[in-house]
Design an enzyme around this catalytic site. Structure first.
Site, PDB file in Angstrom:
ATOM      1  N   GLY A  19     -40.854 -26.078 -28.432  1.00  0.00           N
ATOM      2  CA  GLY A  19     -40.951 -24.618 -28.790  1.00  0.00           C
ATOM      3  C   GLY A  19     -41.496 -24.594 -30.044  1.00  0.00           C
ATOM      4  O   GLY A  19     -41.388 -23.600 -30.592  1.00  0.00           O
ATOM      5  N   GLY A  20     -42.480 -25.300 -30.572  1.00  0.00           N
ATOM      6  CA  GLY A  20     -42.999 -25.275 -31.768  1.00  0.00           C
ATOM      7  C   GLY A  20     -44.192 -24.479 -32.030  1.00  0.00           C
ATOM      8  O   GLY A  20     -44.641 -24.618 -33.000  1.00  0.00           O
ATOM      9  N   GLY A  21     -44.474 -23.697 -30.964  1.00  0.00           N
ATOM     10  CA  GLY A  21     -45.690 -22.782 -30.936  1.00  0.00           C
ATOM     11  C   GLY A  21     -45.697 -21.368 -31.527  1.00  0.00           C
ATOM     12  O   GLY A  21     -46.432 -20.816 -31.910  1.00  0.00           O
ATOM     13  N   LEU A  71     -40.656 -26.885 -20.388  1.00  0.00           N
ATOM     14  CA  LEU A  71     -39.485 -27.531 -20.504  1.00  0.00           C
ATOM     15  C   LEU A  71     -38.529 -27.943 -19.387  1.00  0.00           C
ATOM     16  O   LEU A  71     -37.640 -28.778 -19.188  1.00  0.00           O
ATOM     17  CB  LEU A  71     -38.790 -27.459 -21.688  1.00  0.00           C
ATOM     18  CG  LEU A  71     -39.576 -27.504 -23.111  1.00  0.00           C
ATOM     19  CD1 LEU A  71     -38.778 -27.004 -24.497  1.00  0.00           C
ATOM     20  CD2 LEU A  71     -40.103 -29.018 -23.341  1.00  0.00           C
ATOM     21  N   ASN A  97     -35.811 -27.196 -30.463  1.00  0.00           N
ATOM     22  CA  ASN A  97     -35.692 -25.714 -30.835  1.00  0.00           C
ATOM     23  C   ASN A  97     -36.006 -24.540 -29.773  1.00  0.00           C
ATOM     24  O   ASN A  97     -35.392 -23.454 -29.775  1.00  0.00           O
ATOM     25  CB  ASN A  97     -36.877 -25.393 -32.018  1.00  0.00           C
ATOM     26  CG  ASN A  97     -37.302 -23.958 -31.997  1.00  0.00           C
ATOM     27  OD1 ASN A  97     -36.498 -23.419 -32.665  1.00  0.00           O
ATOM     28  ND2 ASN A  97     -38.164 -23.673 -31.578  1.00  0.00           N
ATOM     29  N   SER A 149     -27.158 -21.381 -31.839  1.00  0.00           N
ATOM     30  CA  SER A 149     -27.123 -19.779 -32.044  1.00  0.00           C
ATOM     31  C   SER A 149     -25.419 -19.461 -32.799  1.00  0.00           C
ATOM     32  O   SER A 149     -24.589 -20.045 -32.039  1.00  0.00           O
ATOM     33  CB  SER A 149     -27.354 -19.118 -31.049  1.00  0.00           C
ATOM     34  OG  SER A 149     -27.515 -17.546 -31.349  1.00  0.00           O
ATOM     35  N   TYR A 162     -26.850 -17.517 -21.883  1.00  0.00           N
ATOM     36  CA  TYR A 162     -27.538 -17.932 -22.918  1.00  0.00           C
ATOM     37  C   TYR A 162     -26.352 -18.522 -23.916  1.00  0.00           C
ATOM     38  O   TYR A 162     -26.490 -19.552 -24.383  1.00  0.00           O
ATOM     39  CB  TYR A 162     -28.381 -16.893 -23.399  1.00  0.00           C
ATOM     40  CG  TYR A 162     -29.056 -17.121 -24.976  1.00  0.00           C
ATOM     41  CD1 TYR A 162     -30.062 -18.009 -25.036  1.00  0.00           C
ATOM     42  CD2 TYR A 162     -28.158 -16.447 -26.221  1.00  0.00           C
ATOM     43  CE1 TYR A 162     -30.504 -18.191 -26.418  1.00  0.00           C
ATOM     44  CE2 TYR A 162     -28.823 -16.988 -27.595  1.00  0.00           C
ATOM     45  CZ  TYR A 162     -30.137 -18.049 -27.364  1.00  0.00           C
ATOM     46  OH  TYR A 162     -30.481 -17.905 -28.710  1.00  0.00           O
ATOM     47  N   ALA A 165     -25.024 -21.545 -22.724  1.00  0.00           N
ATOM     48  CA  ALA A 165     -25.967 -22.806 -23.194  1.00  0.00           C
ATOM     49  C   ALA A 165     -25.762 -23.112 -24.733  1.00  0.00           C
ATOM     50  O   ALA A 165     -25.696 -24.297 -24.999  1.00  0.00           O
ATOM     51  CB  ALA A 165     -27.255 -22.477 -22.727  1.00  0.00           C
ATOM     52  N   LYS A 166     -25.640 -22.207 -25.460  1.00  0.00           N
ATOM     53  CA  LYS A 166     -25.657 -22.459 -26.776  1.00  0.00           C
ATOM     54  C   LYS A 166     -24.390 -23.117 -27.322  1.00  0.00           C
ATOM     55  O   LYS A 166     -24.370 -23.927 -28.290  1.00  0.00           O
ATOM     56  CB  LYS A 166     -25.879 -21.074 -27.499  1.00  0.00           C
ATOM     57  CG  LYS A 166     -27.508 -20.613 -27.525  1.00  0.00           C
ATOM     58  CD  LYS A 166     -28.460 -21.440 -28.105  1.00  0.00           C
ATOM     59  CE  LYS A 166     -29.839 -21.275 -27.919  1.00  0.00           C
ATOM     60  NZ  LYS A 166     -30.782 -22.145 -28.471  1.00  0.00           N
TER      61      LYS A 166
END
Length: 255
Positions: A19-21, A71, A97, A149, A162, A165-166
Protein backbone atom coordinates in the site's frame (compact mmCIF):
# COMPACT_ATOMS: atom_id res chain seq x y z
CA UNK A 1 7.35 17.26 7.83
CA UNK A 2 9.75 14.40 7.12
CA UNK A 3 12.02 13.43 10.03
CA UNK A 4 15.51 14.94 9.96
CA UNK A 5 17.26 11.91 11.48
CA UNK A 6 19.38 9.63 9.29
CA UNK A 7 19.63 5.90 9.98
CA UNK A 8 22.87 4.77 8.36
CA UNK A 9 21.93 1.09 8.31
CA UNK A 10 18.90 1.81 6.08
CA UNK A 11 21.09 3.11 3.26
CA UNK A 12 21.08 0.45 0.57
CA UNK A 13 18.56 -1.69 2.45
CA UNK A 14 16.01 -3.63 0.39
CA UNK A 15 12.64 -2.32 1.60
CA UNK A 16 9.18 -3.51 0.60
CA UNK A 17 6.04 -1.54 1.51
CA UNK A 18 2.48 -2.72 0.91
CA UNK A 19 0.00 0.00 0.00
CA UNK A 20 2.94 2.30 -0.65
CA UNK A 21 1.38 4.39 -3.39
CA UNK A 22 -1.10 6.59 -1.51
CA UNK A 23 -1.84 8.04 1.92
CA UNK A 24 0.49 7.01 4.74
CA UNK A 25 2.13 4.47 2.45
CA UNK A 26 3.24 7.11 -0.04
CA UNK A 27 5.01 9.06 2.65
CA UNK A 28 6.67 5.86 3.92
CA UNK A 29 7.91 5.19 0.38
CA UNK A 30 9.37 8.69 0.24
CA UNK A 31 10.77 8.45 3.77
CA UNK A 32 12.72 5.25 3.11
CA UNK A 33 13.94 6.59 -0.23
CA UNK A 34 15.26 9.66 1.57
CA UNK A 35 17.29 7.28 3.75
CA UNK A 36 18.96 5.88 0.64
CA UNK A 37 17.08 2.57 0.77
CA UNK A 38 16.15 0.57 -2.32
CA UNK A 39 12.38 0.82 -2.09
CA UNK A 40 9.77 -1.36 -3.74
CA UNK A 41 6.09 -0.96 -3.04
CA UNK A 42 2.92 -2.84 -3.89
CA UNK A 43 -0.28 -0.98 -4.65
CA UNK A 44 -3.47 -1.35 -6.65
CA UNK A 45 -3.71 2.40 -7.47
CA UNK A 46 -1.69 2.48 -10.69
CA UNK A 47 -1.94 6.13 -11.78
CA UNK A 48 -1.21 7.56 -8.34
CA UNK A 49 1.65 5.13 -7.78
CA UNK A 50 3.38 5.99 -11.05
CA UNK A 51 3.07 9.70 -10.25
CA UNK A 52 4.59 9.06 -6.82
CA UNK A 53 7.56 7.24 -8.37
CA UNK A 54 8.38 10.29 -10.46
CA UNK A 55 8.01 12.65 -7.51
CA UNK A 56 10.23 10.56 -5.25
CA UNK A 57 12.84 10.19 -7.99
CA UNK A 58 12.92 13.98 -8.37
CA UNK A 59 13.27 14.48 -4.61
CA UNK A 60 15.83 11.77 -3.85
CA UNK A 61 17.48 10.76 -7.11
CA UNK A 62 16.24 7.21 -6.56
CA UNK A 63 13.10 5.87 -8.23
CA UNK A 64 11.04 3.40 -6.22
CA UNK A 65 9.95 0.16 -7.86
CA UNK A 66 6.15 0.10 -8.25
CA UNK A 67 4.57 -3.36 -8.29
CA UNK A 68 0.92 -3.35 -9.31
CA UNK A 69 -1.02 -6.06 -7.48
CA UNK A 70 -4.25 -6.67 -5.59
CA UNK A 71 -3.19 -7.97 -2.17
CA UNK A 72 -6.32 -10.12 -2.01
CA UNK A 73 -4.69 -12.25 -4.73
CA UNK A 74 -2.02 -14.14 -2.79
CA UNK A 75 -0.37 -15.52 -5.93
CA UNK A 76 -0.02 -11.96 -7.26
CA UNK A 77 1.33 -10.86 -3.88
CA UNK A 78 3.96 -13.60 -3.92
CA UNK A 79 4.93 -12.69 -7.47
CA UNK A 80 5.36 -9.05 -6.44
CA UNK A 81 7.62 -10.04 -3.55
CA UNK A 82 9.72 -12.14 -5.93
CA UNK A 83 9.99 -9.20 -8.34
CA UNK A 84 11.17 -6.92 -5.53
CA UNK A 85 13.79 -9.46 -4.47
CA UNK A 86 14.98 -9.88 -8.05
CA UNK A 87 15.41 -6.12 -8.41
CA UNK A 88 16.85 -5.24 -5.01
CA UNK A 89 17.99 -8.45 -3.32
CA UNK A 90 16.44 -10.18 -0.30
CA UNK A 91 13.99 -7.96 1.58
CA UNK A 92 15.53 -6.73 4.83
CA UNK A 93 12.66 -4.40 5.79
CA UNK A 94 8.99 -5.19 5.26
CA UNK A 95 6.31 -2.62 6.06
CA UNK A 96 2.78 -4.07 6.00
CA UNK A 97 0.84 -0.85 5.59
CA UNK A 98 -2.03 -1.57 3.16
CA UNK A 99 -5.55 -1.23 4.55
CA UNK A 100 -9.09 -0.14 3.75
CA UNK A 101 -11.02 1.42 6.62
CA UNK A 102 -14.40 1.44 4.89
CA UNK A 103 -17.29 1.99 7.30
CA UNK A 104 -19.91 -0.75 7.63
CA UNK A 105 -22.82 -1.51 9.95
CA UNK A 106 -22.60 -4.69 12.02
CA UNK A 107 -26.27 -5.43 11.35
CA UNK A 108 -25.93 -5.63 7.57
CA UNK A 109 -22.44 -7.04 6.87
CA UNK A 110 -22.63 -10.12 4.64
CA UNK A 111 -20.31 -13.10 4.80
CA UNK A 112 -18.66 -12.04 1.54
CA UNK A 113 -18.15 -8.47 2.80
CA UNK A 114 -16.64 -9.76 6.05
CA UNK A 115 -14.25 -12.08 4.21
CA UNK A 116 -13.26 -9.38 1.73
CA UNK A 117 -12.51 -6.94 4.54
CA UNK A 118 -10.16 -9.36 6.27
CA UNK A 119 -8.66 -10.35 2.91
CA UNK A 120 -7.48 -6.74 2.63
CA UNK A 121 -6.81 -5.79 6.25
CA UNK A 122 -5.31 -8.92 7.83
CA UNK A 123 -4.58 -11.82 5.50
CA UNK A 124 -1.92 -10.07 3.36
CA UNK A 125 0.10 -9.18 6.46
CA UNK A 126 0.69 -12.86 7.13
CA UNK A 127 1.33 -13.98 3.58
CA UNK A 128 3.71 -11.11 2.82
CA UNK A 129 5.72 -12.06 5.91
CA UNK A 130 5.66 -15.69 4.79
CA UNK A 131 7.04 -14.64 1.40
CA UNK A 132 9.92 -12.47 2.69
CA UNK A 133 11.09 -14.61 5.61
CA UNK A 134 13.25 -17.02 3.55
CA UNK A 135 15.28 -14.08 2.23
CA UNK A 136 15.58 -12.56 5.69
CA UNK A 137 16.84 -15.88 7.05
CA UNK A 138 19.36 -15.99 4.21
CA UNK A 139 20.86 -12.63 5.18
CA UNK A 140 20.48 -13.32 8.91
CA UNK A 141 18.34 -10.33 9.77
CA UNK A 142 15.10 -8.53 9.09
CA UNK A 143 12.71 -5.93 10.43
CA UNK A 144 8.96 -6.24 9.90
CA UNK A 145 6.63 -3.36 10.77
CA UNK A 146 2.91 -4.10 10.74
CA UNK A 147 0.51 -1.16 10.69
CA UNK A 148 -2.52 -1.66 12.93
CA UNK A 149 -4.79 1.09 14.33
CA UNK A 150 -6.01 2.57 17.59
CA UNK A 151 -9.59 2.25 16.31
CA UNK A 152 -10.22 -1.07 18.06
CA UNK A 153 -8.76 0.30 21.31
CA UNK A 154 -11.26 3.18 21.25
CA UNK A 155 -14.38 1.02 20.83
CA UNK A 156 -15.21 2.63 17.49
CA UNK A 157 -18.37 0.84 16.42
CA UNK A 158 -18.92 1.62 12.75
CA UNK A 159 -16.33 -0.73 11.19
CA UNK A 160 -16.33 -4.05 13.11
CA UNK A 161 -14.60 -6.18 10.46
CA UNK A 162 -11.84 -3.59 10.15
CA UNK A 163 -11.31 -3.29 13.90
CA UNK A 164 -11.29 -7.08 14.25
CA UNK A 165 -8.57 -7.25 11.60
CA UNK A 166 -6.55 -4.50 13.26
CA UNK A 167 -6.73 -6.26 16.63
CA UNK A 168 -5.65 -9.45 14.87
CA UNK A 169 -2.54 -7.71 13.53
CA UNK A 170 -1.27 -7.27 17.08
CA UNK A 171 -1.73 -10.96 17.81
CA UNK A 172 -0.03 -11.82 14.53
CA UNK A 173 2.84 -9.47 15.34
CA UNK A 174 3.49 -11.07 18.71
CA UNK A 175 3.23 -14.61 17.38
CA UNK A 176 5.60 -13.98 14.47
CA UNK A 177 8.06 -12.15 16.73
CA UNK A 178 8.21 -15.24 18.89
CA UNK A 179 8.61 -17.48 15.87
CA UNK A 180 11.38 -15.61 14.06
CA UNK A 181 13.41 -13.86 16.75
CA UNK A 182 15.91 -16.70 16.71
CA UNK A 183 16.54 -15.94 13.04
CA UNK A 184 17.43 -12.31 13.71
CA UNK A 185 14.03 -11.09 12.50
CA UNK A 186 12.19 -8.50 14.57
CA UNK A 187 8.42 -7.96 14.24
CA UNK A 188 6.72 -4.87 15.65
CA UNK A 189 3.55 -2.89 15.05
CA UNK A 190 2.56 0.76 14.78
CA UNK A 191 -0.92 1.82 15.86
CA UNK A 192 -1.70 5.24 14.40
CA UNK A 193 -4.41 7.46 15.73
CA UNK A 194 -6.46 9.54 13.35
CA UNK A 195 -4.07 10.48 10.55
CA UNK A 196 -5.70 13.07 8.29
CA UNK A 197 -4.97 11.80 4.81
CA UNK A 198 -6.70 13.19 1.73
CA UNK A 199 -9.04 10.17 1.82
CA UNK A 200 -9.98 10.87 5.43
CA UNK A 201 -10.62 14.52 4.66
CA UNK A 202 -12.86 13.67 1.72
CA UNK A 203 -14.87 10.88 3.33
CA UNK A 204 -15.05 11.26 7.10
CA UNK A 205 -13.59 14.55 8.31
CA UNK A 206 -16.91 16.35 8.74
CA UNK A 207 -16.83 19.98 9.90
CA UNK A 208 -15.83 20.12 13.55
CA UNK A 209 -15.02 16.41 13.80
CA UNK A 210 -11.28 16.75 13.27
CA UNK A 211 -11.12 19.70 15.65
CA UNK A 212 -12.93 17.71 18.34
CA UNK A 213 -10.53 14.80 17.95
CA UNK A 214 -7.46 17.03 18.02
CA UNK A 215 -8.77 18.55 21.26
CA UNK A 216 -8.53 15.07 22.83
CA UNK A 217 -4.87 14.73 21.89
CA UNK A 218 -2.11 15.73 24.31
CA UNK A 219 -0.35 17.28 21.30
CA UNK A 220 -3.12 19.50 19.90
CA UNK A 221 -2.47 19.49 16.16
CA UNK A 222 -3.64 17.38 13.24
CA UNK A 223 -1.64 14.27 12.54
CA UNK A 224 -0.54 13.84 8.95
CA UNK A 225 1.03 10.92 7.04
CA UNK A 226 4.55 12.33 7.52
CA UNK A 227 4.12 11.80 11.27
CA UNK A 228 4.18 8.02 10.78
CA UNK A 229 7.52 8.02 8.95
CA UNK A 230 9.86 8.58 11.90
CA UNK A 231 8.37 5.82 14.09
CA UNK A 232 8.50 3.40 11.16
CA UNK A 233 12.12 4.23 10.33
CA UNK A 234 13.04 3.72 13.98
CA UNK A 235 11.43 0.28 14.13
CA UNK A 236 13.04 -0.68 10.81
CA UNK A 237 16.54 0.41 11.84
CA UNK A 238 19.13 -1.00 14.20
CA UNK A 239 18.27 1.81 16.63
CA UNK A 240 15.58 -0.62 17.84
CA UNK A 241 17.81 -3.71 17.69
CA UNK A 242 16.41 -5.36 20.84
CA UNK A 243 12.83 -4.26 20.35
CA UNK A 244 10.37 -6.87 19.10
CA UNK A 245 6.78 -8.03 19.69
CA UNK A 246 5.80 -4.46 20.59
CA UNK A 247 3.05 -2.10 19.47
CA UNK A 248 3.98 1.58 19.27
CA UNK A 249 0.93 3.83 19.62
CA UNK A 250 1.35 7.04 17.64
CA UNK A 251 -1.80 9.04 18.29
CA UNK A 252 -0.74 12.41 19.69
CA UNK A 253 -1.50 11.21 23.20
CA UNK A 254 -5.18 10.21 23.04
CA UNK A 255 -4.40 6.85 24.67
Amino acid sequence: MMPSVRFADLEGASVLITGGGTGIGARLTEGFARQGAKVAFIDIAEAQSRTLCGEVADLTGSKPLFLNADLRDIDALRAAVKAAETAHGPISVLVNNAANDIRHAAETVSVDEWDDNLAINLRPHFFTVQAVVPGMKEIGQGAIVNFTSTSFMLNIGDMPAYTAAKAGIIGLTKGLAGRYGKDGIRVNAIAPGWVITERQRQLWAAPGKVEAHVARQAIPREMHPDDMVGPCLFLASDASAMLTAQTLIVDGGVL
